[in-house]
Design a protein around this motif. Structure first.
Motif, PDB file in Angstrom:
ATOM      1  N   TYR A 190      12.244 -39.520  -3.014  1.00 27.80           N
ATOM      2  CA  TYR A 190      12.191 -38.307  -3.837  1.00 27.80           C
ATOM      3  C   TYR A 190      11.891 -38.640  -5.292  1.00 27.80           C
ATOM      4  O   TYR A 190      11.067 -37.977  -5.938  1.00 27.80           O
ATOM      5  CB  TYR A 190      13.527 -37.551  -3.741  1.00 27.80           C
ATOM      6  CG  TYR A 190      13.574 -36.296  -4.579  1.00 27.80           C
ATOM      7  CD1 TYR A 190      13.241 -35.062  -4.033  1.00 27.80           C
ATOM      8  CD2 TYR A 190      13.930 -36.331  -5.935  1.00 27.80           C
ATOM      9  CE1 TYR A 190      13.273 -33.902  -4.793  1.00 27.80           C
ATOM     10  CE2 TYR A 190      13.944 -35.186  -6.714  1.00 27.80           C
ATOM     11  CZ  TYR A 190      13.628 -33.980  -6.136  1.00 27.80           C
ATOM     12  OH  TYR A 190      13.645 -32.830  -6.902  1.00 27.80           O
TER      13      TYR A 190
ATOM     14  N   THR B 162       5.065 -25.373  -7.368  1.00 30.23           N
ATOM     15  CA  THR B 162       6.520 -25.476  -7.293  1.00 30.23           C
ATOM     16  C   THR B 162       6.905 -26.834  -6.727  1.00 30.23           C
ATOM     17  O   THR B 162       6.443 -27.219  -5.648  1.00 30.23           O
ATOM     18  CB  THR B 162       7.101 -24.370  -6.388  1.00 30.23           C
ATOM     19  OG1 THR B 162       6.703 -23.104  -6.894  1.00 30.23           O
ATOM     20  CG2 THR B 162       8.620 -24.460  -6.343  1.00 30.23           C
TER      21      THR B 162
ATOM     22  N   PRO C 239       9.911 -29.330  -5.307  1.00 28.23           N
ATOM     23  CA  PRO C 239      11.258 -29.228  -4.719  1.00 28.23           C
ATOM     24  C   PRO C 239      12.336 -29.711  -5.679  1.00 28.23           C
ATOM     25  O   PRO C 239      12.272 -30.843  -6.171  1.00 28.23           O
ATOM     26  CB  PRO C 239      11.173 -30.139  -3.489  1.00 28.23           C
ATOM     27  CG  PRO C 239       9.725 -30.261  -3.189  1.00 28.23           C
ATOM     28  CD  PRO C 239       9.004 -30.149  -4.485  1.00 28.23           C
ATOM     29  N   LYS C 240      13.292 -28.885  -5.954  1.00 34.69           N
ATOM     30  CA  LYS C 240      14.342 -29.233  -6.912  1.00 34.69           C
ATOM     31  C   LYS C 240      15.413 -30.094  -6.253  1.00 34.69           C
ATOM     32  O   LYS C 240      15.647 -30.017  -5.052  1.00 34.69           O
ATOM     33  CB  LYS C 240      14.973 -27.970  -7.492  1.00 34.69           C
ATOM     34  CG  LYS C 240      14.005 -27.144  -8.331  1.00 34.69           C
ATOM     35  CD  LYS C 240      14.735 -25.983  -8.983  1.00 34.69           C
ATOM     36  CE  LYS C 240      13.782 -25.142  -9.817  1.00 34.69           C
ATOM     37  NZ  LYS C 240      13.234 -25.909 -10.950  1.00 34.69           N
TER      38      LYS C 240
ATOM     39  N   ASN D  46      21.807 -33.318  -0.026  1.00 33.72           N
ATOM     40  CA  ASN D  46      20.492 -33.968  -0.053  1.00 33.72           C
ATOM     41  C   ASN D  46      20.169 -34.745   1.228  1.00 33.72           C
ATOM     42  O   ASN D  46      19.002 -35.041   1.499  1.00 33.72           O
ATOM     43  CB  ASN D  46      20.396 -34.921  -1.246  1.00 33.72           C
ATOM     44  CG  ASN D  46      20.247 -34.176  -2.565  1.00 33.72           C
ATOM     45  OD1 ASN D  46      19.364 -33.346  -2.703  1.00 33.72           O
ATOM     46  ND2 ASN D  46      21.126 -34.478  -3.506  1.00 33.72           N
TER      47      ASN D  46
ATOM     48  N   GLU E 159      13.002 -29.607   5.055  1.00 36.64           N
ATOM     49  CA  GLU E 159      12.364 -28.733   4.067  1.00 36.64           C
ATOM     50  C   GLU E 159      11.512 -29.543   3.107  1.00 36.64           C
ATOM     51  O   GLU E 159      10.398 -29.151   2.755  1.00 36.64           O
ATOM     52  CB  GLU E 159      13.428 -27.948   3.302  1.00 36.64           C
ATOM     53  CG  GLU E 159      14.054 -26.805   4.089  1.00 36.64           C
ATOM     54  CD  GLU E 159      15.109 -26.067   3.280  1.00 36.64           C
ATOM     55  OE1 GLU E 159      15.300 -26.423   2.086  1.00 36.64           O
ATOM     56  OE2 GLU E 159      15.736 -25.145   3.828  1.00 36.64           O
ATOM     57  N   ARG E 160      12.036 -30.672   2.684  1.00 36.21           N
ATOM     58  CA  ARG E 160      11.303 -31.508   1.728  1.00 36.21           C
ATOM     59  C   ARG E 160      10.102 -32.195   2.377  1.00 36.21           C
ATOM     60  O   ARG E 160       9.070 -32.401   1.725  1.00 36.21           O
ATOM     61  CB  ARG E 160      12.249 -32.546   1.111  1.00 36.21           C
ATOM     62  CG  ARG E 160      13.200 -31.925   0.092  1.00 36.21           C
ATOM     63  CD  ARG E 160      14.094 -32.949  -0.550  1.00 36.21           C
ATOM     64  NE  ARG E 160      14.939 -32.342  -1.570  1.00 36.21           N
ATOM     65  CZ  ARG E 160      15.929 -32.976  -2.186  1.00 36.21           C
ATOM     66  NH1 ARG E 160      16.198 -34.237  -1.876  1.00 36.21           N
ATOM     67  NH2 ARG E 160      16.630 -32.359  -3.099  1.00 36.21           N
TER      68      ARG E 160
ATOM     69  N   ALA F 255       7.543 -29.608   2.200  1.00 36.05           N
ATOM     70  CA  ALA F 255       7.190 -29.336   0.802  1.00 36.05           C
ATOM     71  C   ALA F 255       6.338 -30.461   0.219  1.00 36.05           C
ATOM     72  O   ALA F 255       5.336 -30.210  -0.466  1.00 36.05           O
ATOM     73  CB  ALA F 255       8.457 -29.150  -0.033  1.00 36.05           C
TER      74      ALA F 255
ATOM     75  N   TYR G  38       2.569 -30.390  -1.082  1.00 39.88           N
ATOM     76  CA  TYR G  38       2.383 -30.824  -2.468  1.00 39.88           C
ATOM     77  C   TYR G  38       1.229 -31.825  -2.570  1.00 39.88           C
ATOM     78  O   TYR G  38       0.338 -31.690  -3.429  1.00 39.88           O
ATOM     79  CB  TYR G  38       3.683 -31.444  -2.967  1.00 39.88           C
ATOM     80  CG  TYR G  38       3.635 -31.994  -4.367  1.00 39.88           C
ATOM     81  CD1 TYR G  38       3.532 -31.148  -5.475  1.00 39.88           C
ATOM     82  CD2 TYR G  38       3.709 -33.368  -4.597  1.00 39.88           C
ATOM     83  CE1 TYR G  38       3.499 -31.650  -6.769  1.00 39.88           C
ATOM     84  CE2 TYR G  38       3.683 -33.883  -5.887  1.00 39.88           C
ATOM     85  CZ  TYR G  38       3.572 -33.021  -6.960  1.00 39.88           C
ATOM     86  OH  TYR G  38       3.540 -33.519  -8.239  1.00 39.88           O
TER      87      TYR G  38
END
Length: 328
Positions: A129, A151, A153-154, A160, A168-169, A172, A176
């Motif tokens: 990440y 956007t 991912p925060k 985590n 989800e990541r 994402a 991205y």
């Protein structure tokens, strides 16, 4: 009907058939007439133009008067397929959790494939990440306008490492990378290319400096394909990697393989003789050619020509240049 009349009729029939046949083989069909002119520039020229025939060096048909309409149509279809834009496809099929001393993080496995043509070699890398986060931060410094609607991912304070967050990541980060690659200036940027190649190259050069040539070569051979796909249009970008492969093969006493990759590097520098790798590469290629019993006189002439045009300055050997790459 007498014999003269019969011969005349037969001759006229043969001439008519000949005209029809000529018309069908030389007149383009509607599909061919509608081919964009730009496609003509995509035709791959023969590597050996002195060889005649209906096939070029790439194995595709060349247009000529002896081809039938069907063959011409197939030729243009092949040309059109070859002219498709080369794109990269990013997939993140899996992850793994790494626990190292006091730290714990998720590694995302990224598979990079080439579309638009046959690609037998996929590139596989891993990033965490924080690597994605650093890439996004660096890109914002240069491409803030292009990324204003993107956007990222925060980070979350908790959760985590849950399967839900990780999945989800994965999706994402896949979207991205695909979005970044769709932007021409970003996909050509050094920051984006470094994200995909620099960690592996740093490891490879570290192995090279440590004399671990087998391990260094293994990594370099994996990353060179991805580098080539990412740096199309910039033939000099992969010269250092090609030269590092030459050094590894040479030190592993594989002169034939070293010479093969040296030729690839030298072909990219033939119009850029001021490149810092040019003279050291020439010197290495001369030594390899002599060892392999190949023609080294033409290489020697290029080296002497280079020396007459340049000031006598200290030049590193190819190995000395290689070990200086990616030194932190």
């Amino acid at each position: 009907m007498d014999q003269d009349s019969h011969c005349t009729a037969e001759r006229e029939l043969l001439e008519a058939v000949s005209r029809i046949t000529t018309s069908s083989t030389t007149s383009p069909s509607d599909e061919e007439e509608n081919q964009p002119k730009a496609e003509l520039s995509c035709h791959v020229r023969k590597e050996n133009p002195e060889k005649d025939g209906t096939q070029d060096s790439s194995g595709t048909l060349s247009p000529n008067s002896s081809m039938t309409t069907k063959e011409l149509q197939e030729y243009w279809r092949n040309e059109k397929r070859q002219c498709k834009q080369i794109k990269l496809l990013f997939e993140i099929p899996s992850t793994r959790i790494v626990e190292h001393h006091l730290s714990k993080y998720v590694m995302y496995k990224i598979i990079i494939l080439q579309t638009g043509s046959f690609d037998s070699n996929k590139s596989v890398i891993e990033r965490r990440y924080s690597d994605f986060e650093k890439l996004h931060r660096n890109l914002l410094e240069e491409f803030s306008e292009e990324l204003e609607d993107v956007t990222f991912p925060k980070k979350t304070l908790t959760g985590n490492f849950t399967e839900e967050i990780i999945n989800e990541r994965k999706l994402a980060f896949k979207d991205y990378l695909r979005l970044l690659y769709s932007m021409k200036y970003i996909r050509r940027s050094k920051k984006f290319i470094d994200f995909l190649t620099r960690p592996e190259l740093q490891e490879a050069y570290g192995c090279l400096r440590g004399g671990q040539y087998t391990k260094a070569l293994e990594i370099l051979l994996e990353v060179i394909g991805l580098q080539e796909r990412l740096t199309r249009g910039n033939p000099f970008a992969i010269v250092p990697t090609l030269c590092a492969i030459v050094v590894c093969h040479k030190d592993l006493e594989n002169p034939a393989s070293a010479y093969e990759y040296g030729e690839k590097a030298l072909s990219r520098l033939c119009v850029h003789t001021s490149h810092r790798y040019y003279m050291p590469l020439l010197e290495t290629m001369i030594a390899l050619a002599y060892e392999l019993g190949k023609d080294f006189l033409s290489l020697q002439e290029k080296l002497e020509e280079w020396k007459t045009k340049k000031d006598p300055i200290r030049v590193f050997t190819l190995k000395e240049l290689a070990v200086r790459e990616y030194v932190r």
